[in-house]
Design an enzyme around this catalytic site. Sequence first.
Site, short mmCIF file in Angstrom:
data_model
loop_
_atom_site.label_atom_id
_atom_site.label_comp_id
_atom_site.label_asym_id
_atom_site.label_seq_id
_atom_site.Cartn_x
_atom_site.Cartn_y
_atom_site.Cartn_z
N LEU A 1 79.72 14.55 38.16
CA LEU A 1 79.00 14.33 36.90
C LEU A 1 78.77 15.68 36.22
CD1 LEU A 1 77.15 12.49 35.08
CD2 LEU A 1 75.30 12.94 36.71
N HIS A 2 79.35 15.87 35.06
CA HIS A 2 79.07 17.15 34.36
C HIS A 2 79.29 17.10 32.86
CE1 HIS A 2 83.47 17.46 34.45
NE2 HIS A 2 83.35 18.34 33.49
N ARG A 3 79.91 16.03 32.33
CA ARG A 3 80.31 16.07 30.93
C ARG A 3 79.11 16.20 30.00
NH1 ARG A 3 85.48 15.63 28.96
NH2 ARG A 3 86.84 16.00 30.73
N ARG B 1 76.00 22.94 35.71
CA ARG B 1 75.41 22.45 34.46
C ARG B 1 74.45 21.29 34.74
NH1 ARG B 1 78.06 22.12 29.48
NH2 ARG B 1 76.78 20.98 28.03
N ASP C 1 82.64 11.28 35.68
CA ASP C 1 82.90 11.43 34.25
C ASP C 1 83.93 12.53 34.01
OD1 ASP C 1 81.40 13.69 34.78
OD2 ASP C 1 79.85 13.27 33.27
#
Length: 354
Positions: A203-205, A239, A277
């Site tokens: 998960l990072h978008r 992030r 993602d």
Amino acid sequence: MQRILTIIGARPQFIKASVVSRAIQAAEGIEEVMLHTGQHFDANMSDIFFNQLGIPRPDIKLDIHGGNHGEMTGRMLNEIEHALLEHKPDRVLVYGDTNSTLAGALAAAKLHIPVAHVEAGLRSFNMQMPEEINRILTDQVSDLLFCPTTTAVKNLENEGFARKPVKVMQVGDVMQDAALLFAKKAVPPAGGELPDRFILATLHRAENTDSPERLASIVKALNQIHREQAPVVLPLHPRTRKLIAEQGLEINVHLIDPVGYFEMVWLLNHAQLVITDSGGVQKEAFFFGKACVTLRDQTEWVELIEAGANELVGADYDRIVDSARQHFGRTVKDTEKLYGGGEASLEIVQVLET
Ligand code: UD1
Ligand code: UDP
């Protein structure tokens, strides 16, 4: 001897460049100069890939990361221009859709240095995504457009590329080359036992992590899946780590630090399901025969949806939980060689050589 200057900076670009660089080294007549923008800089987001995947050490290492998009891209543009003026390459090679990609392509185009774009033609049709802006603009200033899929070629045709004096080629996906090449190097992540049966998540978008509502909903869904269905192993992008802390969210899954590619391949091989993602991880799930639940509203990899290998669920709590339940343990097969079958880097280098 042709001199190609390759511009990379973010994790997925190291993986993509690793296989193309190998093919360049095996070819005669191309000298590759490697520029690392510094966009990703933690050891486990950058150095580890150079060490594991045998990527040539950067000849030029900038130290540009953080800040707003304009600031990061602008600083890269300035410093890449200096590097291009000094090294005088015959061509610039860029990958994917990050700020490093756009800065590299723009700096080169302004100096009339031809640009080759690996992963050309991908579109999500969502201009809110920084990646969509980067890829559209990069394609516009490239003259060799290496498309991974049929859809990518069609997207460029629809944008009028057939009428431009450029070459659009479907070569397959370099990430499949990497997955096939490095699968045998798989190692479990160090630092603690993992559950026998688990779901791999990433998960990072920006569209998920920068939205407090979407981030909270996804974290809540992952917590629920971990509690009720199967342990969720999540190598956490820096992030996301920052934003989860800033939002004061409680995440109760099996968190680990970002891992190298050999560990990632091991996780993909052993997972019962992938929830992500990431652009790259959606395809890797497929390469390793796993179903994928995608935490986005659109994907550039539409053929995975059509093949029934991937389901788009956005950030909606119920849809994420239901989809994970439905796809858990399902296997999928790459029967039609959607991504070229592992020869993309060779094809790219053959074109670069001519
Ligand atoms: C970038 C790309 C995205 C890609 C992703 C791959 C852009 C606009 N986005 O997103 O398309 O999917 O890389 O992972 O180019 N950070 C660290 N250590 C690191 C790297 C990043 O602490 O090694 C922190 C940065 O300081 C920053 C945040 O993570 O605060 C985001 O980094 P950034 O490179 O701006 O964007 P990504 O989310 O990584
Ligand atoms: N990856 C990795 N370690 C991790 C997470 C991802 O090696 O902890 C790899 C993953 O296997 C894929 C690439 O990084 O090859 C994808 O990068 P990311 O998800 O950061 O970016 P995206 O593909 O979304 O641009």
